[in-house]
Write an enzyme that holds these catalytic residues in place. Structure first.
Site, PDB file in Angstrom:
ATOM      1  N   LYS A 126       5.504   1.891  -2.928  1.00 20.62           N
ATOM      2  CA  LYS A 126       5.424   3.201  -3.571  1.00 20.62           C
ATOM      3  C   LYS A 126       5.685   3.005  -5.059  1.00 20.62           C
ATOM      4  O   LYS A 126       6.271   1.996  -5.454  1.00 20.62           O
ATOM      5  CB  LYS A 126       6.488   4.143  -2.981  1.00 20.62           C
TER       6      LYS A 126
ATOM      7  N   THR B   2      -4.707  13.500   4.705  1.00 23.07           N
ATOM      8  CA  THR B   2      -3.285  13.692   5.024  1.00 23.07           C
ATOM      9  C   THR B   2      -3.100  15.036   5.731  1.00 23.07           C
ATOM     10  O   THR B   2      -2.427  15.126   6.765  1.00 23.07           O
ATOM     11  CB  THR B   2      -2.425  13.623   3.747  1.00 23.07           C
TER      12      THR B   2
ATOM     13  N   LYS C 203       5.341   3.844   8.311  1.00 20.21           N
ATOM     14  CA  LYS C 203       4.154   4.686   8.467  1.00 20.21           C
ATOM     15  C   LYS C 203       2.895   3.829   8.541  1.00 20.21           C
ATOM     16  O   LYS C 203       2.037   4.015   9.403  1.00 20.21           O
ATOM     17  CB  LYS C 203       4.071   5.632   7.270  1.00 20.21           C
TER      18      LYS C 203
ATOM     19  N   SER D  15      -7.018   5.748   3.573  1.00 20.61           N
ATOM     20  CA  SER D  15      -7.052   4.812   2.442  1.00 20.61           C
ATOM     21  C   SER D  15      -7.447   3.418   2.937  1.00 20.61           C
ATOM     22  O   SER D  15      -8.211   2.704   2.281  1.00 20.61           O
ATOM     23  CB  SER D  15      -5.682   4.725   1.767  1.00 20.61           C
TER      24      SER D  15
ATOM     25  N   LYS E 266       0.854  -1.185   0.000  1.00 18.42           N
ATOM     26  CA  LYS E 266       0.000   0.000   0.000  1.00 18.42           C
ATOM     27  C   LYS E 266       0.886   1.229   0.000  1.00 18.42           C
ATOM     28  O   LYS E 266       1.777   1.357   0.842  1.00 18.42           O
ATOM     29  CB  LYS E 266      -0.885  -0.010   1.259  1.00 18.42           C
TER      30      LYS E 266
ATOM     31  N   ASN F 234      -2.463  19.051  -2.657  1.00 14.23           N
ATOM     32  CA  ASN F 234      -3.510  18.412  -1.858  1.00 14.23           C
ATOM     33  C   ASN F 234      -3.238  18.497  -0.357  1.00 14.23           C
ATOM     34  O   ASN F 234      -4.114  18.891   0.425  1.00 14.23           O
ATOM     35  CB  ASN F 234      -3.649  16.945  -2.291  1.00 14.23           C
TER      36      ASN F 234
ATOM     37  N   GLN G 240       7.137   4.305   3.918  1.00 15.13           N
ATOM     38  CA  GLN G 240       5.731   3.895   3.927  1.00 15.13           C
ATOM     39  C   GLN G 240       5.519   2.645   4.781  1.00 15.13           C
ATOM     40  O   GLN G 240       4.491   2.495   5.442  1.00 15.13           O
ATOM     41  CB  GLN G 240       5.288   3.628   2.486  1.00 15.13           C
TER      42      GLN G 240
ATOM     43  N   GLY H 182      -2.754   8.024  -4.549  1.00 11.88           N
ATOM     44  CA  GLY H 182      -2.113   9.195  -5.134  1.00 11.88           C
ATOM     45  C   GLY H 182      -0.907   9.659  -4.334  1.00 11.88           C
ATOM     46  O   GLY H 182      -0.625   9.168  -3.239  1.00 11.88           O
ATOM     47  N   ASP H 183      -0.183  10.586  -4.920  1.00  9.20           N
ATOM     48  CA  ASP H 183       0.917  11.300  -4.254  1.00  9.20           C
ATOM     49  C   ASP H 183       1.152  12.547  -5.117  1.00  9.20           C
ATOM     50  O   ASP H 183       0.218  12.977  -5.816  1.00  9.20           O
ATOM     51  CB  ASP H 183       2.173  10.404  -4.181  1.00  9.20           C
TER      52      ASP H 183
END
Ligand code: NDP
Length: 447
Positions: free
Chosen positions: A128, A212, A116, A379, A92, A243, A113, A167-168
């Site tokens: 990622k 976020t 996290k 998410s 993820k 964002n 990630q 997304g990123d």
């Protein structure tokens, strides 16, 4: 061998095995530096080479993404997807479309990630991906054709139980729409859980877009609360205007703080009276224009071409643009100007020298892997809703997000204390995340 000696050796091996990937080295070093005492306490982690295994991605995919621009010319980009660790759940992590993307950036982000996602307490592994495609200035048609080509290769490796991108930078609801549409068309499956960050009109979760940014502010609020302080009346600066930045600004304003500056990669907006979020959203979300146009709507504001946002005095600084955007000199300036808290909405935005300055000055410093975990946590809530074919209300989802951020803060805070560094959220976050992943890896044996 002592924990810290072992760590040094592991780090040297990582640098040797991944030459030229400086951001990846930096991310690994930052985590490893804090794990010596954990190895001393848990010799089984060393015995089973948990850290060595954690530093090697489970799988890495690099692929060609050919697409046609509006003039009919063929363009070629390079796509990436790194599945870093799946001990706690399916891979993820987001997709980034930016010309700076290369394997070293994708690996640093995938590594971060993993920790996290573990911090959220939810069943998600770390990954990622992205491409060195520059979406700036591209038409809708070009973005669509690029996303379709990207997904045409990537879909083989995705699935709601395997790998779930989001997304990123450069990938928002529009891009997720094109990616999902192509996945659905090729696979003949309406598999909502294969991507997150979808529009709530077709399977997305309310609050995901905001999560976020909102989560980062909740984390900062918790840090200040732990010091008997709060956000109300605080002057804040927020880098970026994407964002994450927009929703950090929104939540800060809702909680009574005053945001006086934001930025993009060309310049800084300084609005002493407080940033007008409606104007900013219209420019960025609707018209997709640069922030320099903000001053056309707010006469009293200034646009500082090539300015450094960290020169502007504030009490709370929130870097929400990109990696290594806040260096040691900027950190010093922030401290001299009275900054008492830093919350990282972006991933690894502060350089190691900058982090040292904040920690030495006693600034409440929230590292990205803890502070911005609200995005991926929501998410995971989107995946839960997809799995049960349900859709939660905004209020309920936001309450869940807030609880998750409070729990992450508490876990980091208590673990930092347990390891003799009260108030050090870097140590807290790394150790909490690491222990969760390590325990699962131990349980699975050598895989
Ligand atoms: P967006 O693409 O929406 O916005 C990115 C913003 O950062 C833009 O204002 C952009 O300016 C600026 N920026 C990007 N690259 C640079 C650069 N090299 N120098 C200066 N400014 C730059 O991305 P997001 O808001 O989604 O992401 C921002 C950060 O937050 C990233 O670090 C991302 O990894 C992190 N993050 C995002 C999550 C999410 O849910 N979206 C989740 C967790 C972390 P310009 O338009 O000029 O390029």
């Amino acid at each position: 061998m002592r924990g810290s000696d072992r760590i040094e050796q592991i780090y040297r091996d990582v640098v040797r095995r991944n030459p030229g990937e400086t951001e990846f080295h930096q991310a690994v070093k930052e985590v490893l530096e804090t794990l010596g005492p954990v190895l001393d306490k848990h010799p089984e982690y060393a015995e089973h080479k948990i850290i060595e295994r954690l530093c090697e991605p489970e799988r890495q995919l690099i692929f060609r993404v050919p697409w046609q621009d509006d003039r009919g010319e063929v363009q070629i980009a390079r796509g990436f997807r790194v599945g870093f660790n799946s001990a706690l759940g399916p891979y993820k992590g987001g997709l980034r479309f930016h010309p700076s993307v290369y394997l070293g950036i994708v690996k640093f982000l995938g590594f971060e990630q993993t920790f996290k996602n573990a911090l959220t307490g939810l069943p998600i592994g770390g990954a990622k991906g992205g491409a060195d495609f520059d979406p700036k200035g591209k038409s809708d048609g070009e973005i669509m054709r690029f996303c379709q080509s990207f997904m045409t290769t990537l879909y083989h490796y995705l699935g709601e139980y395997t790998d779930v991108p989001a997304g990123d930078i450069g990938v928002g609801t529009r891009e997720i729409g094109y990616l999902f549409g192509q996945y659905k068309r090729i696979t003949n499956r309406y598999e909502s859980g294969v991507l997150t960050g979808k529009s709530p009109q077709w399977g997305g979760s309310l609050v995901r877009r905001e999560a976020t940014g909102y989560g980062t502010v909740y984390f900062v609020e918790e840090m200040l609360k732990a010091r008997g302080d709060g956000l109300e009346g605080k002057t804040c600066t927020v880098s970026g205007s994407g964002n994450v930045a927009l929703h950090v600004i929104e939540k800060l304003q809702q909680l009574g703080a005053k945001v006086v500056a934001c930025s993009d990669s060309n310049g800084v907006i300084y609005d002493e009276q407080g940033v007008d979020l409606q104007v900013l959203k219209q420019l960025k979300e609707v018209e997709r224009r640069r922030i320099r146009h903000y001053v056309e709507h707010r006469g009293a504001a200034q646009y500082l071409e090539n300015g450094c946002i960290w020169d502007i005095p504030c009490q709370v600084a929130l870097p929400c643009a990109t990696q290594n955007e806040l260096d040691e000199a900027s950190a010093r300036r922030l401290v001299e100007n009275g900054c008492i808290a830093v919350g990282e909405g972006a991933n690894m935005p502060t350089t190691p020298g900058g982090v040292r300055v904040f920690l030495n000055a006693g600034v409440a410093y929230a590292p990205g892997k803890a502070a911005n975990a609200g995005g991926v946590a929501t998410s995971a809530l989107e995946m839960q809703q997809n799995a049960s074919r349900d859709a939660w209300t905004f209020e309920y989802t936001e309450r869940r997000l807030r609880e998750i951020m409070q729990n992450i803060h508490r876990d980091c805070f208590e673990t930092a204390k347990e390891f003799g560094s009260p108030g050090n959220y870097v140590i807290g976050a790394n150790i909490v995340g690491f222990r969760r992943v390590a325990q699962a890896m131990l349980a699975f044996g050598v895989i």
